[in-house]
Structures are given as structure tokens and as C-alpha cells.
Design a protein around this motif. Structure first.
Motif, PDB file in Angstrom:
ATOM      1  N   ALA A 253     -93.737 -36.710  38.198  1.00 49.26           N
ATOM      2  CA  ALA A 253     -93.475 -38.032  38.790  1.00 49.26           C
ATOM      3  C   ALA A 253     -93.317 -37.817  40.293  1.00 49.26           C
ATOM      4  CB  ALA A 253     -92.223 -38.643  38.176  1.00 49.26           C
ATOM      5  N   ARG A 254     -94.249 -38.374  41.057  1.00 50.32           N
ATOM      6  CA  ARG A 254     -94.325 -38.051  42.486  1.00 50.32           C
ATOM      7  C   ARG A 254     -94.042 -39.274  43.338  1.00 50.32           C
ATOM      8  NH1 ARG A 254     -99.700 -35.945  45.547  1.00 50.32           N
ATOM      9  NH2 ARG A 254     -98.727 -34.356  46.832  1.00 50.32           N
ATOM     10  N   ARG A 255     -93.150 -39.100  44.308  1.00 47.40           N
ATOM     11  CA  ARG A 255     -92.816 -40.202  45.221  1.00 47.40           C
ATOM     12  C   ARG A 255     -93.824 -40.293  46.359  1.00 47.40           C
ATOM     13  NH1 ARG A 255     -86.489 -39.571  46.541  1.00 47.40           N
ATOM     14  NH2 ARG A 255     -87.403 -38.206  48.098  1.00 47.40           N
ATOM     15  N   ALA A 256     -93.742 -41.360  47.134  1.00 49.96           N
ATOM     16  CA  ALA A 256     -94.675 -41.531  48.258  1.00 49.96           C
ATOM     17  C   ALA A 256     -94.533 -40.416  49.282  1.00 49.96           C
ATOM     18  CB  ALA A 256     -94.430 -42.882  48.918  1.00 49.96           C
ATOM     19  N   ASP A 257     -93.311 -39.842  49.428  1.00 47.07           N
ATOM     20  CA  ASP A 257     -93.136 -38.764  50.407  1.00 47.07           C
ATOM     21  C   ASP A 257     -93.546 -37.395  49.831  1.00 47.07           C
ATOM     22  OD1 ASP A 257     -91.178 -38.226  48.587  1.00 47.07           O
ATOM     23  OD2 ASP A 257     -89.493 -38.297  49.989  1.00 47.07           O
ATOM     24  N   GLY A 258     -94.092 -37.383  48.631  1.00 46.28           N
ATOM     25  CA  GLY A 258     -94.595 -36.132  48.038  1.00 46.28           C
ATOM     26  C   GLY A 258     -93.576 -35.433  47.150  1.00 46.28           C
ATOM     27  N   ALA A 259     -92.302 -35.866  47.169  1.00 46.22           N
ATOM     28  CA  ALA A 259     -91.291 -35.197  46.341  1.00 46.22           C
ATOM     29  C   ALA A 259     -91.568 -35.459  44.865  1.00 46.22           C
ATOM     30  CB  ALA A 259     -89.904 -35.693  46.714  1.00 46.22           C
ATOM     31  N   VAL A 260     -91.260 -34.443  44.041  1.00 41.36           N
ATOM     32  CA  VAL A 260     -91.534 -34.531  42.603  1.00 41.36           C
ATOM     33  C   VAL A 260     -90.209 -34.416  41.853  1.00 41.36           C
ATOM     34  CG1 VAL A 260     -92.651 -33.330  40.678  1.00 41.36           C
ATOM     35  CG2 VAL A 260     -93.862 -33.617  42.826  1.00 41.36           C
ATOM     36  N   LEU A 261     -90.097 -35.189  40.785  1.00 38.66           N
ATOM     37  CA  LEU A 261     -88.844 -35.183  40.009  1.00 38.66           C
ATOM     38  C   LEU A 261     -88.768 -33.927  39.137  1.00 38.66           C
ATOM     39  CD1 LEU A 261     -86.366 -37.049  39.396  1.00 38.66           C
ATOM     40  CD2 LEU A 261     -87.579 -37.668  37.298  1.00 38.66           C
ATOM     41  N   LEU A 262     -87.668 -33.188  39.285  1.00 38.76           N
ATOM     42  CA  LEU A 262     -87.456 -31.990  38.448  1.00 38.76           C
ATOM     43  C   LEU A 262     -86.208 -32.180  37.607  1.00 38.76           C
ATOM     44  CD1 LEU A 262     -88.160 -28.905  40.736  1.00 38.76           C
ATOM     45  CD2 LEU A 262     -89.740 -30.195  39.310  1.00 38.76           C
ATOM     46  N   GLU A 263     -86.211 -31.465  36.487  1.00 43.62           N
ATOM     47  CA  GLU A 263     -85.098 -31.553  35.554  1.00 43.62           C
ATOM     48  C   GLU A 263     -84.588 -30.137  35.309  1.00 43.62           C
ATOM     49  OE1 GLU A 263     -84.815 -34.189  31.649  1.00 43.62           O
ATOM     50  OE2 GLU A 263     -86.230 -32.560  31.433  1.00 43.62           O
ATOM     51  N   ARG A 264     -83.255 -29.974  35.261  1.00 40.81           N
ATOM     52  CA  ARG A 264     -82.735 -28.636  34.948  1.00 40.81           C
ATOM     53  C   ARG A 264     -82.832 -28.418  33.436  1.00 40.81           C
ATOM     54  NH1 ARG A 264     -79.177 -24.622  36.686  1.00 40.81           N
ATOM     55  NH2 ARG A 264     -77.981 -25.619  38.298  1.00 40.81           N
ATOM     56  N   PRO A 319    -100.040 -31.142  32.555  1.00 46.70           N
ATOM     57  CA  PRO A 319     -99.230 -31.919  33.501  1.00 46.70           C
ATOM     58  C   PRO A 319     -99.771 -33.351  33.575  1.00 46.70           C
ATOM     59  CG  PRO A 319    -100.300 -30.018  34.553  1.00 46.70           C
ATOM     60  CD  PRO A 319    -100.957 -30.230  33.237  1.00 46.70           C
ATOM     61  N   LEU A 320     -98.868 -34.295  33.662  1.00 44.82           N
ATOM     62  CA  LEU A 320     -99.250 -35.709  33.771  1.00 44.82           C
ATOM     63  C   LEU A 320     -98.719 -36.223  35.098  1.00 44.82           C
ATOM     64  CD1 LEU A 320     -98.153 -36.693  30.148  1.00 44.82           C
ATOM     65  CD2 LEU A 320    -100.515 -36.415  30.953  1.00 44.82           C
ATOM     66  N   LEU A 321     -99.632 -36.643  35.967  1.00 40.48           N
ATOM     67  CA  LEU A 321     -99.223 -37.081  37.304  1.00 40.48           C
ATOM     68  C   LEU A 321     -99.020 -38.598  37.341  1.00 40.48           C
ATOM     69  CD1 LEU A 321     -98.811 -36.450  40.344  1.00 40.48           C
ATOM     70  CD2 LEU A 321    -101.253 -36.901  40.641  1.00 40.48           C
ATOM     71  N   ALA A 322     -97.871 -39.004  37.860  1.00 37.64           N
ATOM     72  CA  ALA A 322     -97.612 -40.446  38.017  1.00 37.64           C
ATOM     73  C   ALA A 322     -97.036 -40.687  39.401  1.00 37.64           C
ATOM     74  CB  ALA A 322     -96.636 -40.920  36.950  1.00 37.64           C
ATOM     75  N   HIS A 323     -97.497 -41.747  40.059  1.00 40.98           N
ATOM     76  CA  HIS A 323     -96.978 -42.083  41.391  1.00 40.98           C
ATOM     77  C   HIS A 323     -95.834 -43.065  41.229  1.00 40.98           C
ATOM     78  CE1 HIS A 323    -100.329 -39.952  43.000  1.00 40.98           C
ATOM     79  NE2 HIS A 323    -101.168 -40.711  42.317  1.00 40.98           N
ATOM     80  N   CYS A 324     -94.697 -42.703  41.766  1.00 37.46           N
ATOM     81  CA  CYS A 324     -93.488 -43.530  41.584  1.00 37.46           C
ATOM     82  C   CYS A 324     -92.949 -43.899  42.949  1.00 37.46           C
ATOM     83  CB  CYS A 324     -92.444 -42.758  40.795  1.00 37.46           C
ATOM     84  SG  CYS A 324     -93.092 -42.197  39.231  1.00 37.46           S
ATOM     85  N   SER A 325     -93.745 -44.591  43.728  1.00 41.21           N
ATOM     86  CA  SER A 325     -93.408 -44.810  45.131  1.00 41.21           C
ATOM     87  C   SER A 325     -92.204 -45.715  45.337  1.00 41.21           C
ATOM     88  CB  SER A 325     -94.623 -45.353  45.876  1.00 41.21           C
ATOM     89  OG  SER A 325     -95.197 -46.371  45.105  1.00 41.21           O
ATOM     90  N   ASP A 326     -91.873 -46.564  44.343  1.00 39.21           N
ATOM     91  CA  ASP A 326     -90.796 -47.519  44.586  1.00 39.21           C
ATOM     92  C   ASP A 326     -89.412 -46.970  44.258  1.00 39.21           C
ATOM     93  OD1 ASP A 326     -92.684 -49.255  45.330  1.00 39.21           O
ATOM     94  OD2 ASP A 326     -92.895 -50.192  43.365  1.00 39.21           O
ATOM     95  N   TYR A 327     -89.359 -45.797  43.728  1.00 37.62           N
ATOM     96  CA  TYR A 327     -88.071 -45.301  43.261  1.00 37.62           C
ATOM     97  C   TYR A 327     -87.443 -44.395  44.312  1.00 37.62           C
ATOM     98  CZ  TYR A 327     -84.511 -43.822  40.046  1.00 37.62           C
ATOM     99  OH  TYR A 327     -83.313 -43.592  39.462  1.00 37.62           O
ATOM    100  N   ASP A 328     -86.153 -44.543  44.632  1.00 40.83           N
ATOM    101  CA  ASP A 328     -85.593 -43.732  45.711  1.00 40.83           C
ATOM    102  C   ASP A 328     -84.388 -42.881  45.304  1.00 40.83           C
ATOM    103  OD1 ASP A 328     -83.826 -45.722  45.371  1.00 40.83           O
ATOM    104  OD2 ASP A 328     -83.879 -46.480  47.430  1.00 40.83           O
ATOM    105  N   GLY A 329     -84.022 -42.799  44.056  1.00 37.77           N
ATOM    106  CA  GLY A 329     -82.883 -41.932  43.696  1.00 37.77           C
ATOM    107  C   GLY A 329     -83.007 -41.435  42.280  1.00 37.77           C
TER     108      GLY A 329
END
Ligand code: SF4
Length: 371
Positions: A253-264, A319-329
Motif C-alpha cells: 500500500a503506497r502513499r503519494a510520497d512513496g512511503a509503503v505501509l509495513l507491519e511488524r 506483491p499487490l500494489l495499491a495507491h493510497c494517496s488519501d491516507y495520512d496515518g
């Protein structure tokens, strides 16, 4: 001689063979052994311990750089115990078998809290630390303090089984007991540290699993496997079940700034405690998660599969790529983190996921990646 019989048949034969065995190895190590490895300098239990754990499952040439970085950051047991697990795992990333790093950290905490920060003196207390069994405890105390303890890691098993003609699977209890008895009998009272280093080095450099260099081996004249031409039959190979193949899906899950959501990941299981892409059994599971966490996110697009071999199974990740540009936290900051792929931080990531994220970082945010 019956080729299937053990080469060593009487007590007096055994005693003579053992004396020759230790002497030959010590003499060989003086001439040909490795003397300049980083953990051979300023030897103490902590430095030897870290090297022994890193060298399990990993070759010397790979370990050296990791070891030096690790010792620079954690020069003693107190520093290691006080560090957060993430700092330890991030320096371990790429070495694999992460349970080793978690156990190292847990053992350091136990030494700090239960042994006043000093490496235990008693063998039993050393062997009881997380990640240290009988053989590793013996190696640490022999190499760092010159105490007489037998060892039996994979390399030593191979040398003993070949030299003394020990039949049977070393994973079986009887065979293992026989090998421990031989290791105990062969370990000399003097120069135990040199002998211990020598037998480990011989197994790693000359008496290798494939193509042992018998012509250069100091034990060549007395070796059962060499004299009977059975180097490739000893030790008996383990009966391995067929390797299972596991397929999973991971969400990038990738944000507009390129950051990707990681899970421990959970402590137990593969890549335990490391940060990773959220994992799912199906693409539908990943899509449902996207809807739950990000609301009306775009559909996830499959990318080129990542293949990774573990000891007991193969893993294929889609891997499944999704753009999640509206999410900020992140919805759960203790367990989830946004990972800036362009400027990675100090999180411990499995090497294949780290490589995947590097590729992702070099691709434009809205592109169809790797296609
Ligand atoms: S002679 Fe060959 S098989 Fe025997 S211990 Fe040496 S390298 Fe191993």
C-alpha cells in the motif's frame, strides 16, 4: 576389513587414534589455520559468542562485515541488552535466520539482569541461555577461556563421522551419542582452544560436504572414509521430506510520497519480529483489508513474484500494489509503520522485502511496476 564396520573397534585403538587426531589438527592449524579473523582478536566470551551465533548457517566470508558492524554498534553485552530489538534486527537484516538475533538479544538481557552483566562462568548457565546449546556453549568456553569442553556442530560431526567411520544418521539419538562420545574423547586437555578452532576450520575448509580435499588433510593417513573411499557416504545423509511450496500475497500500500505501509510480524514464525508488507492468504483478503483500512482505495495490482527459499520450504510471494494517496496515518502505530522507501530508516526488514522496496522506490508512484 568389513567396509560397513566402524574403523575404531577397541578402546586402545580409540585412545591412540584420538591422540593422533588432536595432535595432527593442532599442528595443521599452526601451519594452515585462519588466525586473522575479527573475532580472534581481543578474545572474550561476548565476542566469541556473537561470532559463533553468526557463523551458524552462514559462511565466514559473509559474516565478517556483519560482525564488524555489530561489534561497533554493540561492543559489549550491556550495550546489546540495552538496545531496542529493532536496532539489533536492522543490523542482522540480510543474514537470515532471525531467531538467532532475537535469542542473542534475549540472552544479553538475561546476562544483564540475572548475571550482573557478566558472562556466566558455569557451563550449565551458558548452555541454558537462549540460542546457546551444548555445542555452542562448549565452543565459547573453549575458544574464549581455553576450558576443555567438546563441541559438535555440523562441521565437526562430518569430520568425526568420516574419520572414525561412524555409520547412521547424525540426527538419530544413538549416532549423535556416539559422535558426542568421540568428540569428548578427542578433545585434548592442553591447547583446547587451538584444537577447537582447528577441527571447526578443517570441517569448513577441507573436509567439506562435497569434494573434500583429502590430499591436503592432516588426517588423511588415518581417515576411515578416505581409506575406504566412502567420503560421500559419511556421514549418512538425512532423510529429507519433500520441500513444500507456500504461496502468499503481500500488500504494498503506497502513499503519494512513496512511503509503503509495513507491519511488524509476530515474534514466532518466519521473519519473526521483522517489519514486512502485510501478508494474506489470498488476493481477495488483501483487497478486503484495503477497503477496511483505507476506505475507497484503488484495486491492488499484482507485480512480479518474489521467490525465497527457507530451510524447510519455498515461499512464493505475489506483491499487490495499491495507491493510497488519501491516507495520512497508520491505523495502529505500535504494529504498523509508513516506510519511506526513498530514505529507509532503521527498521529490520527481511532481505527479499528490502530488495523489493528498493525496486519500488526507483519506480514512479503511479506506474505499473516491473511490467
Ligand atoms: S581425509 Fe578427507 S574425509 Fe578424511 S577427514 Fe580429511 S578431508 Fe575429511
Amino acid at each position: 576389513m568389513n567396509r560397513r564396520r566402524s574403523a575404531v573397534s577397541t578402546e586402545s585403538d580409540t585412545s591412540k587414534a584420538n591422540t593422533h587426531f588432536a595432535r595432527a589438527l593442532i599442528e595443521w592449524h599452526g601451519r594452515c589455520g585462519r588466525h586473522d579473523l575479527p573475532w580472534q582478536r581481543d578474545r572474550n566470551c561476548y565476542r566469541v559468542w556473537v561470532s559463533e551465533i553468526m557463523l551458524q548457517q552462514t559462511q565466514v566470508s559473509t559474516v565478517i562485515a556483519y560482525y564488524e558492524r555489530f561489534l561497533q554498534r554493540f561492543p559489549d553485552v550491556q550495550t546489546l541488552a540495552d538496545a531496542p530489538l529493532d536496532a539489533v534486527l536492522s543490523l542482522w537484516a540480510g543474514l537470515g535466520y532471525y531467531a538467532r538475533a532475537r535469542n542473542l538479544h534475549r540472552a544479553a538481557i538475561r546476562i544483564r539482569d540475572e548475571h550482573a552483566g557478566r558472562f556466566p562462568r558455569e557451563f550449565a548457565a551458558v548452555a541454558a541461555l537462549p540460542g546457546i546449546g551444548r555445542s555452542t556453549a562448549g565452543a565459547i568456553l573453549a575458544l574464549a577461556r581455553g576450558e576443555r569442553w567438546p563441541i559438535l556442530d555440523g562441521n565437526v560431526r562430518r569430520v568425526l563421522a568420516r574419520h572414525f567411520g561412524v555409520e547412521g544418521d547424525p540426527g538419530q539419538r544413538d549416532t549423535l551419542a556416539r559422535l558426542w562420545a568421540l568428540s569428548e574423547a578427542c578433545t585434548p586437555a592442553q591447547q583446547t582452544d587451538v584444537y577447537t578452532q582447528a577441527i571447526m576450520d578443517l570441517g569448513a575448509t577441507l573436509c567439506t560436504r562435497r569434494n573434500p580435499a583429502c590430499e591436503r588433510c592432516p588426517l588423511t593417513l588415518t581417515c576411515h572414509a578416505r581409506s575406504t573411499g566412502r567420503q560421500h557416504e559419511l556421514p549418512a545423509p538425512k532423510r529429507r521430506p519433500e520441500r513444500p511450496l507456500r504461496r502468499v500475497f503481500m500488500l504494498a500500500a503506497r502513499r503519494a510520497d512513496g512511503a509503503v505501509l509495513l507491519e511488524r510480524r509476530p515474534e514466532r514464525g518466519i521473519w519473526g519480529g521483522l517489519w514486512c508488507l502485510p501478508e494474506f492468504e489470498s488476493a481477495a483478503g488483501a483487497q478486503a483489508y484495503l477497503g477496511r483500512v483505507f476506505g475507497a482505495a484503488e484495486s491492488a495490482h499484482p507485480l512480479e513474484a518474489i521467490e525465497h527459499a527457507f530451510t524447510h520450504f519455498d515461499l512464493v510471494i505475489t506483491p499487490l500494489l495499491a495507491h493510497c494517496s488519501d491516507y495520512d496515518g497508520p491505523p495502529d502505530p505500535a504494529r504498523l509503520a509508513w516506510y519511506p522507501t526513498g530514505a529507509p530508516g532503521a527498521l529490520g526488514l527481511p532481505a527479499p522485502i528490502q530488495r523489493f522496496l528498493q525496486r519500488l522506490a526507483s519506480a514512479p508512484v503511479q506506474s505499473q511496476l516491473f511490467e
